[in-house]
Scaffold this motif. Structure first.
Motif, PDB file in Angstrom:
ATOM      1  N   CYS A  93       0.839  -1.211   0.000  1.00 17.32           N
ATOM      2  CA  CYS A  93       0.000   0.000   0.000  1.00 17.32           C
ATOM      3  C   CYS A  93       0.871   1.258   0.000  1.00 17.32           C
ATOM      4  O   CYS A  93       0.528   2.263  -0.654  1.00 17.32           O
ATOM      5  CB  CYS A  93      -0.923  -0.011   1.220  1.00 17.32           C
ATOM      6  SG  CYS A  93      -2.291  -1.178   1.099  1.00 17.32           S
ATOM      7  N   LEU A  94       2.002   1.217   0.712  1.00 14.20           N
ATOM      8  CA  LEU A  94       2.916   2.366   0.701  1.00 14.20           C
ATOM      9  C   LEU A  94       3.490   2.583  -0.701  1.00 14.20           C
ATOM     10  O   LEU A  94       3.660   3.729  -1.141  1.00 14.20           O
ATOM     11  CB  LEU A  94       4.051   2.140   1.702  1.00 14.20           C
ATOM     12  CG  LEU A  94       3.666   2.231   3.183  1.00 14.20           C
ATOM     13  CD1 LEU A  94       4.832   1.798   4.065  1.00 14.20           C
ATOM     14  CD2 LEU A  94       3.225   3.648   3.538  1.00 14.20           C
ATOM     15  N   ILE A  95       3.750   1.484  -1.414  1.00 12.50           N
ATOM     16  CA  ILE A  95       4.241   1.620  -2.787  1.00 12.50           C
ATOM     17  C   ILE A  95       3.163   2.262  -3.663  1.00 12.50           C
ATOM     18  O   ILE A  95       3.444   3.156  -4.469  1.00 12.50           O
ATOM     19  CB  ILE A  95       4.644   0.245  -3.348  1.00 12.50           C
ATOM     20  CG1 ILE A  95       5.839  -0.306  -2.578  1.00 12.50           C
ATOM     21  CG2 ILE A  95       4.979   0.352  -4.829  1.00 12.50           C
ATOM     22  CD1 ILE A  95       6.186  -1.745  -2.941  1.00 12.50           C
ATOM     23  N   GLY A  96       1.902   1.801  -3.483  1.00  9.90           N
ATOM     24  CA  GLY A  96       0.808   2.403  -4.241  1.00  9.90           C
ATOM     25  C   GLY A  96       0.635   3.871  -3.911  1.00  9.90           C
ATOM     26  O   GLY A  96       0.363   4.701  -4.797  1.00  9.90           O
ATOM     27  N   LEU A  97       0.803   4.204  -2.630  1.00 12.13           N
ATOM     28  CA  LEU A  97       0.702   5.608  -2.221  1.00 12.13           C
ATOM     29  C   LEU A  97       1.807   6.425  -2.884  1.00 12.13           C
ATOM     30  O   LEU A  97       1.571   7.559  -3.348  1.00 12.13           O
ATOM     31  CB  LEU A  97       0.797   5.692  -0.700  1.00 12.13           C
ATOM     32  CG  LEU A  97       0.693   7.084  -0.078  1.00 12.13           C
ATOM     33  CD1 LEU A  97      -0.643   7.734  -0.439  1.00 12.13           C
ATOM     34  CD2 LEU A  97       0.849   7.007   1.442  1.00 12.13           C
ATOM     35  N   ALA A  98       3.004   5.852  -2.967  1.00 12.76           N
ATOM     36  CA  ALA A  98       4.106   6.557  -3.634  1.00 12.76           C
ATOM     37  C   ALA A  98       3.782   6.784  -5.110  1.00 12.76           C
ATOM     38  O   ALA A  98       4.057   7.864  -5.662  1.00 12.76           O
ATOM     39  CB  ALA A  98       5.392   5.737  -3.482  1.00 12.76           C
ATOM     40  N   GLU A  99       3.200   5.792  -5.762  1.00 15.67           N
ATOM     41  CA  GLU A  99       2.812   5.949  -7.164  1.00 15.67           C
ATOM     42  C   GLU A  99       1.798   7.085  -7.312  1.00 15.67           C
ATOM     43  O   GLU A  99       1.829   7.844  -8.292  1.00 15.67           O
ATOM     44  CB  GLU A  99       2.222   4.644  -7.693  1.00 15.67           C
ATOM     45  CG  GLU A  99       3.247   3.540  -7.873  1.00 15.67           C
ATOM     46  CD  GLU A  99       2.634   2.277  -8.430  1.00 15.67           C
ATOM     47  OE1 GLU A  99       2.574   2.132  -9.667  1.00 15.67           O
ATOM     48  OE2 GLU A  99       2.178   1.433  -7.619  1.00 15.67           O
ATOM     49  N   SER A 100       0.855   7.166  -6.343  1.00 14.97           N
ATOM     50  CA  SER A 100      -0.125   8.258  -6.391  1.00 14.97           C
ATOM     51  C   SER A 100       0.568   9.606  -6.275  1.00 14.97           C
ATOM     52  O   SER A 100       0.234  10.566  -6.996  1.00 14.97           O
ATOM     53  CB  SER A 100      -1.151   8.081  -5.252  1.00 14.97           C
ATOM     54  OG  SER A 100      -1.789   6.826  -5.337  1.00 14.97           O
ATOM     55  N   TYR A 101       1.550   9.707  -5.356  1.00 16.61           N
ATOM     56  CA  TYR A 101       2.283  10.972  -5.176  1.00 16.61           C
ATOM     57  C   TYR A 101       3.107  11.306  -6.413  1.00 16.61           C
ATOM     58  O   TYR A 101       3.265  12.480  -6.775  1.00 16.61           O
ATOM     59  CB  TYR A 101       3.175  10.881  -3.938  1.00 16.61           C
ATOM     60  CG  TYR A 101       2.406  10.933  -2.634  1.00 16.61           C
ATOM     61  CD1 TYR A 101       1.236  11.679  -2.524  1.00 16.61           C
ATOM     62  CD2 TYR A 101       2.856  10.237  -1.511  1.00 16.61           C
ATOM     63  CE1 TYR A 101       0.532  11.732  -1.336  1.00 16.61           C
ATOM     64  CE2 TYR A 101       2.166  10.285  -0.308  1.00 16.61           C
ATOM     65  CZ  TYR A 101       0.994  11.038  -0.231  1.00 16.61           C
ATOM     66  OH  TYR A 101       0.294  11.089   0.934  1.00 16.61           O
TER      67      TYR A 101
END
Length: 845
Positions: A715-723
């Motif tokens: 989920c942190l990786i997905g959040l980074a992709e969003s950022y």
């Protein structure tokens, strides 16, 4: 809500008429044992009361039932206004059937019922019918009911108060079964039987008698030979009459009485053969009548001949042809004095083909138009039979009672009337009266054709009266006295039910299947065998035996057999699921798919869908789970059902359907086991739509678990992709570092996820011009792959080294790419290396 007891119902949807029963009695929980009422109710609902829709969608859901003890009201809460029907079985027993309905949830125990109700049974029937069976104290009433559209509930008053004034059109009152002094009737019959000079009832005139009367009223009756032939017929010397008319016809080339002689010959032949089932004689006689009608198509004897042709066709079981002859007379000869006989015979053809509604209409017309006919008594008996077959027991019994009041001797020439009345009392659960009448019929009429069935029914009655020893002794007597009969087979089934050991039951059922495979009870024996095998865990045996047996049959028990098959498949698949044998589930499903697709058992398709999911066959998994969803109420779905459906749709590439299923799961289970992954998957869907802010919200969703897992890292990786999409690169870098740290702490290294996180971190650092950090990230990526698949990463690493002024490392990395001898990457690396060297030489000048 003082005085109101709430019962919650949880769904268990099934095709079978016994699939779901909840029974409440005053002060104690009811039994799940299936009584006659359940079978009767199913028959009423499916054949008389309702013709339910076969659509599984948009069903009306029975959400709960509340019992108002103080007011004597039963309140049924539903999704919307129902289509319902009420039937009164007895003075204090009622059925309320709801069309296109499903139960919602399992029912909790009720401590008390309203004072007016002694028992309440709620069950799910096949074809989406829900039934409520009420038993009231004393002589109850369901005279008033109303629909409350605001609270979406049906109020059913049992001896209800005055405020329930409105009765919906869909709730129709029924007539209760009347009462007869059975002992008094038995005494009257005994008296009649004991009369030494009792004279049998006169036989009504039939088509033959009317034909003779018609011939006698013509001048041809004075012709010597024809006159003698008429007399011989009257003396029942049919053969002599036939021979005399045959000689008359053969010697007369032309004579005005040849017409009468031709029909007289045919009628004499009919009397010779008509009372005996001699097919060849009947066929010859039919030819005689048809020949006479072809020569004299406008004959006055045509209606008489048509009636006799109908009777002979019926004897030959040509029911459709017989019905045609009777209808011709009924429609073309409205003044024919034998119409009552024609109507009785036509009605019998309807009964022979189970066309009870047409039979009832015809017999009622006969009794209305010809109330004093010699055939009125027979019509009443037949009308009672038709009413009985359509479960209109009160009306049938009323007709029989009136017949015996005016014509008590009728019972002596038609003892089946006595049996019919006994059966009505049996069906209405008045077992004492039923026993009186049927015992009398069995003992006083030894020539009864169905005596074996009467004895079997007496055994059933003792069983209902909890006199099991008497019932068993009667069944044993039945088997001894009437081997091979219907009563023998039924009694064998009953004895099997009383047997204590499953092996004894199984032996009885196997005997019926082997010795009487074509009997209707064989189907029931197969179903009961299936239950025994299911209870002992022999699921595969059940499946093979029932499939093989019912593949060539279309009996009434086919639905029960399918129900047993569903139970077997469900138990077998559940066992395999618990053992992790998903491949066996899928192999069996693929083998029996044509059969399993017809089942209405959502639990079965959930297991199959889960097996497809475990096998990474996502589109099939989604389709199978969708089928389960269409036949299952929302409240019945397992907690993880919506999540699995969403996963299947997403992995199958159907993001819109996945989004809907996962969103519903999150809304329904805010603390669900799969909440974090559901948010992650919705976040991925938003990323695919470039809706980065919404994606970030889902990737940031809090988990109910305190422990950190690889899922949190993903989920942190997905959040980074969003950022990254939002151009918030420092935030992206921060979350990627958190994800990498969390992944490194997991007991099993997540190589793919680690490699992807480092790759994204390298890209972010490159954009932030942190080239040394980028080089470190790209170098870490190479730890999770091999040279063949990481040429692009090596190129990024070389570029990062070059941008970080680490020219030696850059040159070495470019050289490694060139050594891979992959044309595209090799050429690109050579070009970049050449460019770097040129630039270095220029810097030295």
């Amino acid at each position: 809500m003082n005085g109101i007891r709430t019962i919650d119902i949880v769904p268990q949807i099934a095709q079978h008429q016994k699939s779901k029963l909840v029974c409440y009695q005053s002060g104690r929980r009811g039994s799940n044992r299936w009584s006659w009422r359940i079978h009767l109710m199913t028959l009423l609902v499916l054949t008389v009361v309702l013709i339910p829709s076969l659509q599984a969608k948009n069903l009306n859901i029975v959400k709960r039932v509340t019992l108002d003890q103080s007011a004597g009201i039963i309140q049924v809460y539903l999704s919307h206004k129902p289509t319902a029907k009420t039937i009164q079985l007895d003075r204090n027993e009622f059925i309320i059937a709801f069309k296109d309905c499903r139960l919602a949830n399992p029912m909790a125990a009720a401590s008390q019922l309203p004072p007016t109700v002694s028992k309440l049974e709620i069950l799910q029937l096949p074809r989406n019918v829900v039934g409520l069976l009420l038993t009231t104290h004393n002589k109850g009433s369901l005279s008033k009911a109303s629909w409350d559209d605001v609270k979406r509930r049906l109020l059913i008053g049992v001896d209800a108060p005055a405020q329930l004034a409105h009765t919906p059109d869909s709730l129709v009152a029924a007539t209760p079964i009347s009462s007869l002094d059975v002992k008094k009737l038995r005494g009257r019959i005994s008296t009649l039987l004991g009369q030494p000079n009792f004279t049998e009832l006169p036989k009504p005139l039939d088509a033959f008698d009317r034909f003779l009367d018609s011939v006698q009223n013509t001048t041809c009756s004075r012709a010597p030979k024809l006159k003698k032939a008429i007399v011989l017929n009257q003396k029942e010397q049919w053969k002599a009459a036939y021979q005399l008319t045959d000689r008359f016809i053969s010697k007369k080339a032309s004579d005005p009485c040849l017409e009468a002689a031709a029909f007289l010959k045919a009628f004499s032949a009919f009397k010779m053969h008509g009372d005996h089932d001699v097919e060849s004689g009947l066929l010859q006689t039919i030819d005689m009548f048809k020949t006479a009608l072809s020569y004299y198509p406008q004959s006055v004897y045509t209606p008489h001949a048509s009636v006799v042709l109908g009777k002979m066709s019926k004897q030959l079981n040509n029911i459709a042809e017989a019905r045609g002859y009777f209808k011709v007379v009924l429609t073309r000869y409205p003044k024919y004095e034998g119409l009552p006989e024609v109507m009785v015979e036509l009605g019998k053809t309807y009964l022979a083909r189970n066309k009870y509604k047409q039979a009832i209409t015809l017999f009622e017309r006969l009794l209305r138009d010809f109330p004093n006919s010699d055939y009125a008594a027979e019509a009443k008996i037949l009308l009672g039979q038709a009413l009985y077959q359509t479960n209109r027991f009160a009306e049938a019994l009323q007709i029989y009672e009136k017949l015996l009041e005016t014509d008590p001797e009728r019972i002596l020439v038609a003892p089946e009337l006595l049996i019919a009345m006994g059966n009505i009392y049996y069906q209405s659960q008045d077992y004492t009266s039923a026993r009186e009448l049927l015992s009398f019929a069995y003992n006083y009429f030894p020539d009864l054709e169905d005596r074996h069935l009467v004895l079997t029914r007496l055994g059933d009655i003792h069983g209902h009266l909890n006199q099991s020893e008497k019932a068993i002794s009667i069944y044993k007597l039945m088997i001894e006295k009437y081997p091979g009969t219907d009563g023998f087979i039924i009694s064998s089934m009953r004895l099997a039910d009383y047997a204590d050991k499953p092996s004894e039951k199984e032996a009885m059922y196997q005997m019926i299947l082997s010795d009487h495979p074509e009997h209707s009870m064989a189907d029931l024996a197969m179903v009961k065998l299936a239950r025994i095998w299911n209870q002992s865990g022999q699921y595969a045996k059940t499946i093979e035996a029932v499939r093989k047996y019912f593949s060539k049959r279309r009996g009434q028990l086919r639905e029960e057999a399918i129900f047993e098959l569903q139970k077997s498949y469900l138990a077998l698949f559940t066992r395999w699921q618990s053992e992790g044998l998903f491949d066996k589930i899928l192999m069996r499903y693929e083998k029996d798919k044509s059969l399993l697709k017809r089942f209405d058992k959502p639990e079965l398709f959930i297991i199959i869908g889960d097996a497809y999911l475990k096998g990474h066959l996502y589109y099939r998994a989604a389709q199978t789970l969708q089928k389960a969803q269409e036949t299952m109420a929302d409240q019945a779905q397992p907690p993880d059902f919506g999540f699995k459906l969403g996963v299947a749709w997403q992995e199958a590439g159907q993001n819109d359907l996945a989004f809907e299923a996962l969103s519903q799961y999150i809304e329904k289970y805010p603390n669900g086991k799969h909440l974090k992954e559901a948010h992650y998957r919705i976040g991925r869907i938003y990323l695919s739509r470039s809706e980065y802010q919404k994606a970030a919200r889902h990737f940031s969703a809090k988990s109910s678990s305190q422990s950190k897992s690889s899922l949190d890292a993903i989920c942190l990786i997905g959040l980074a992709e969003s950022y990254i999409g939002l151009k918030r690169l420092p935030d992206a870098k921060h979350n990627l570092n958190r994800a990498i740290k969390l992944l490194a702490q997991q007991p099993h290294r997540q190589q793919t996820e680690m490699g992807y996180a480092y790759r994204l971190l390298g890209d972010v650092c490159s954009q932030l011009e942190l080239h040394d950090k980028a080089a470190q990230a790209y170098a870490s990526v190479l730890k999770f792959g091999n040279d063949d698949i990481n040429a692009d990463i090596k190129l990024l690493l070389a570029d990062a080294y070059r941008n970080a002024q680490a020219f030696d490392e850059a040159e070495q990395t470019y050289a490694e790419i060139i050594a891979m001898e992959v044309p595209f990457w090799t050429n690109l690396a050579r070009e970049k290396l050449r460019e770097m060297k040129i630039k270095a030489n220029l810097n030295q000048i």
